[in-house]
Design a protein around this motif. Structure first.
Motif, PDB file in Angstrom:
ATOM      1  N   ARG A 185       0.827  -1.148   0.059  1.00  0.00           N
ATOM      2  CA  ARG A 185       0.037  -0.142  -0.062  1.00  0.00           C
ATOM      3  C   ARG A 185       0.740   1.187   0.148  1.00  0.00           C
ATOM      4  O   ARG A 185       0.428   2.182  -0.244  1.00  0.00           O
ATOM      5  N   LEU A 186       2.050   1.146   0.280  1.00  0.00           N
ATOM      6  CA  LEU A 186       3.159   2.321   0.428  1.00  0.00           C
ATOM      7  C   LEU A 186       3.777   2.304  -0.802  1.00  0.00           C
ATOM      8  O   LEU A 186       4.529   3.317  -1.044  1.00  0.00           O
ATOM      9  N   GLY A 187       3.744   1.245  -1.779  1.00  0.00           N
ATOM     10  CA  GLY A 187       4.455   1.338  -2.929  1.00  0.00           C
ATOM     11  C   GLY A 187       3.820   2.369  -4.014  1.00  0.00           C
ATOM     12  O   GLY A 187       2.723   2.738  -4.067  1.00  0.00           O
ATOM     13  N   VAL A 188       4.879   3.066  -4.804  1.00  0.00           N
ATOM     14  CA  VAL A 188       4.443   4.014  -5.665  1.00  0.00           C
ATOM     15  C   VAL A 188       5.488   3.914  -7.114  1.00  0.00           C
ATOM     16  O   VAL A 188       6.454   3.409  -6.950  1.00  0.00           O
ATOM     17  N   ALA A 189       5.043   4.156  -8.225  1.00  0.00           N
ATOM     18  CA  ALA A 189       5.423   4.053  -9.239  1.00  0.00           C
ATOM     19  C   ALA A 189       5.703   5.459 -10.155  1.00  0.00           C
ATOM     20  O   ALA A 189       5.003   6.283  -9.856  1.00  0.00           O
ATOM     21  N   VAL A 190       6.767   5.434 -10.648  1.00  0.00           N
ATOM     22  CA  VAL A 190       7.256   6.746 -11.108  1.00  0.00           C
ATOM     23  C   VAL A 190       7.315   6.575 -12.785  1.00  0.00           C
ATOM     24  O   VAL A 190       8.063   5.539 -13.268  1.00  0.00           O
ATOM     25  N   GLN A 191       6.385   7.302 -13.524  1.00  0.00           N
ATOM     26  CA  GLN A 191       6.286   7.015 -15.032  1.00  0.00           C
ATOM     27  C   GLN A 191       6.484   8.300 -15.697  1.00  0.00           C
ATOM     28  O   GLN A 191       6.593   9.446 -15.072  1.00  0.00           O
ATOM     29  N   THR A 192       6.883   8.170 -17.030  1.00  0.00           N
ATOM     30  CA  THR A 192       6.932   9.650 -17.911  1.00  0.00           C
ATOM     31  C   THR A 192       5.672   9.567 -18.733  1.00  0.00           C
ATOM     32  O   THR A 192       5.028   8.478 -18.977  1.00  0.00           O
ATOM     33  N   ARG A 193       5.028  10.708 -19.073  1.00  0.00           N
ATOM     34  CA  ARG A 193       4.054  10.904 -19.962  1.00  0.00           C
ATOM     35  C   ARG A 193       4.264  11.535 -21.141  1.00  0.00           C
ATOM     36  O   ARG A 193       3.308  12.064 -22.092  1.00  0.00           O
ATOM     37  N   VAL A 194       5.605  11.388 -21.635  1.00  0.00           N
ATOM     38  CA  VAL A 194       5.967  11.872 -22.947  1.00  0.00           C
ATOM     39  C   VAL A 194       7.168  11.032 -23.386  1.00  0.00           C
ATOM     40  O   VAL A 194       7.892  10.497 -22.871  1.00  0.00           O
ATOM     41  N   ALA A 195       7.119  11.159 -24.788  1.00  0.00           N
ATOM     42  CA  ALA A 195       8.189  10.479 -25.439  1.00  0.00           C
ATOM     43  C   ALA A 195       9.511  11.398 -25.422  1.00  0.00           C
ATOM     44  O   ALA A 195       9.257  12.536 -25.574  1.00  0.00           O
ATOM     45  N   GLY A 196      10.661  10.617 -25.030  1.00  0.00           N
ATOM     46  CA  GLY A 196      11.911  11.203 -24.798  1.00  0.00           C
ATOM     47  C   GLY A 196      13.126  10.356 -24.671  1.00  0.00           C
ATOM     48  O   GLY A 196      12.890   9.145 -24.975  1.00  0.00           O
ATOM     49  N   TYR A 197      13.956  10.942 -24.062  1.00  0.00           N
ATOM     50  CA  TYR A 197      15.303  10.086 -23.956  1.00  0.00           C
ATOM     51  C   TYR A 197      15.810  10.456 -22.362  1.00  0.00           C
ATOM     52  O   TYR A 197      15.448  11.572 -21.845  1.00  0.00           O
ATOM     53  N   VAL A 198      16.156   9.479 -21.861  1.00  0.00           N
ATOM     54  CA  VAL A 198      17.121   9.666 -20.448  1.00  0.00           C
ATOM     55  C   VAL A 198      18.273  10.297 -20.806  1.00  0.00           C
ATOM     56  O   VAL A 198      19.229   9.331 -21.252  1.00  0.00           O
ATOM     57  N   GLU A 199      18.500  11.603 -20.349  1.00  0.00           N
ATOM     58  CA  GLU A 199      19.930  12.080 -20.623  1.00  0.00           C
ATOM     59  C   GLU A 199      20.745  11.856 -19.332  1.00  0.00           C
ATOM     60  O   GLU A 199      21.999  11.558 -19.528  1.00  0.00           O
ATOM     61  N   HIS A 200      20.210  11.760 -18.208  1.00  0.00           N
ATOM     62  CA  HIS A 200      21.144  11.161 -16.805  1.00  0.00           C
ATOM     63  C   HIS A 200      20.229  10.588 -15.899  1.00  0.00           C
ATOM     64  O   HIS A 200      18.868  10.680 -15.601  1.00  0.00           O
ATOM     65  N   LEU A 201      20.871   9.544 -15.228  1.00  0.00           N
ATOM     66  CA  LEU A 201      20.320   8.698 -14.349  1.00  0.00           C
ATOM     67  C   LEU A 201      20.900   8.901 -12.952  1.00  0.00           C
ATOM     68  O   LEU A 201      22.010   8.616 -12.814  1.00  0.00           O
ATOM     69  N   ALA A 202      20.199   9.174 -12.032  1.00  0.00           N
ATOM     70  CA  ALA A 202      20.718   9.598 -10.785  1.00  0.00           C
ATOM     71  C   ALA A 202      20.778   8.525  -9.972  1.00  0.00           C
ATOM     72  O   ALA A 202      21.509   8.227  -9.175  1.00  0.00           O
TER      73      ALA A 202
END
Length: 415
Positions: free
Chosen positions: A131-148
């Motif tokens: 119940r505490l889990g969350v998902a992080v999504q993108t709503r646009v087409a694009g590219y991942v420039e940097h991954l922290a």
């Protein structure tokens, strides 16, 4: 004349002999009490000799069915045959000689009342509280420039940067908004342009940045919406992303689940909302408080258990998924009428115990069983506190009863 004198002398002699005998009787004879003591009692008070019991046959208690017409040694066991008397079944139940009981190894147990609590102890494994889990999504087409965040199970804080995404599709709407603002059109037209940008899921922060800088911004940073750990990492640097793609899943650790498998027999003792004390299996000095939040409506056919979820407080982050917890669910204390479990004979349809009556006879009795308490079992109906039941040798007693032509039904006849 002579004859008359002789008759008189004979009469005098007879009187003298009778008087001497009477005097000797009074002087030497027994006292009146002695006469009474030696006098025979009236016939009505004389006890009749006890009648001997009639022996019907001899038998071996260890071998049902075999009967013999004379005493001797058993051909089956190393023991003497036992006589069976005609009045052996004159009393209610089945009587067995104490010597035979000892040979059969019969043990007795007392029906007793105990105080017990309905607590349940079980081992549970720590899992993420979904119940505490969350998902992080993108709503646009694009590219991942940097991954922290580059590896699963990394801890993150709320607001921490996760990745930077370049979205070229967002450039045109922003440039349009900036052009309208420079042209001096009405606020209604500018508001409509902003609504269009919100419909395209362009973050409000990104719009403010473009208005402040005076140029369109196509790069935006995704941040963690909650504290926890990254349970799923779905992207790498340089990857293309599409609308609706899950880039990260974050599991919360402020509370965790302790999932336990409760035996079916103990399922009635637990209910949603019960408090639980959880102790770390690896370190008994660390304890945690929790509450039963859910009982899953499914029984495992292989283990005959059901799963229950306990929400356990983990504010100090000492618990991680995979750890084992020993949980104790407290229940109300009650008194129960119990008997040792080995005294109960289960036939599939009935539960029977062999009761030892006050006169030494045995009789079977149907009982209604309650909760299984390990070595003891609860008796709902059929027995009273203090009664004696047979704890071992029940089937041998049943065999003895069959030898006495009770045909397995040792219960007394109701008047």
């Amino acid at each position: 004349m002579k004859r008359t004198r002789l008759a008189a002398l004979s009469l005098v002699a007879a009187l003298l002999i009778a008087g001497g005998a009477f005097h000797a009787g009074r002087t030497l004879g027994p006292a009146p009490d002695e006469h009474a003591a030696h006098a025979p009692a009236p016939a009505a008070s004389t006890p009749e000799p006890a009648a001997e019991k009639k022996i019907l046959y001899w038998h071996d208690p260890m071998v049902p069915g075999a009967r013999f017409d004379k005493p001797g040694k058993s051909p089956f066991m190393d023991m003497q045959l036992v006589p069976m008397y005609a009045d052996a079944d004159s009393v209610s139940g089945t009587r067995i000689d104490p010597t035979i009981q000892q040979n059969l190894g019969i043990r007795h147990a007392t029906v007793r009342r105990i105080e017990s609590n309905t607590s349940v102890e079980a081992i549970g494994s720590v899992q993420f509280d979904e119940r505490l889990g969350v998902a992080v999504q993108t709503r646009v087409a694009g590219y991942v420039e940097h991954l922290a965040v580059r590896a699963p199970m990394e801890s993150v804080r709320k607001g921490q940067a996760l990745a930077t995404v370049f979205a070229p599709e967002w450039l045109a709407p922003q440039n349009e908004l900036l052009a309208l603002q420079r042209s001096g059109v009405s606020q209604e037209i500018i508001s409509a342009a902003r609504d269009r940008m919100r419909a395209m899921s362009i973050p409000a922060e990104l719009i403010r940045q473009s208005e402040k800088a005076g140029s369109a911004q196509a790069r935006f940073t995704l941040t963690a919406p909650a504290n926890g750990v990254v349970t799923e990492l779905g992207v790498r640097e340089g990857m293309a992303v599409t609308p609706g793609m899950t880039m990260f899943r974050i599991g919360g650790l402020d509370k965790v689940w302790a999932v336990v498998e409760v035996p079916e027999a103990q399922a009635s003792r637990i209910r949603v909302g019960q408090k639980v004390k959880a102790v770390l299996q690896a370190d008994a000095t660390q304890s945690f408080d929790g509450k039963l939040t859910e009982i899953l409506p499914q029984i495992d056919a292989a283990t005959r258990t059901l799963k229950a979820r306990f929400a356990v407080d983990n504010a100090q982050r000492k618990l991680v998924p995979g750890m084992l917890l020993r949980l104790q669910v407290e229940g109300p204390k009650t008194t129960r009428l119990v008997v040792t479990s080995e005294a109960v004979i289960r036939t599939g349809k009935r539960a029977v115990v062999i009761v030892r009556k006050a006169n030494g006879a045995f009789e079977p009795r149907d009982v209604t069983l309650g909760a299984d308490l390990g070595d003891d079992i609860e008796i709902i109906d059929g027995l009273t506190e203090g009664e004696q039941v047979v704890a071992s040798g029940q089937f041998l007693i049943d065999s003895e009863a069959r030898l006495r032509s009770v045909l397995g039904n040792m219960a007394p006849q109701k008047p």
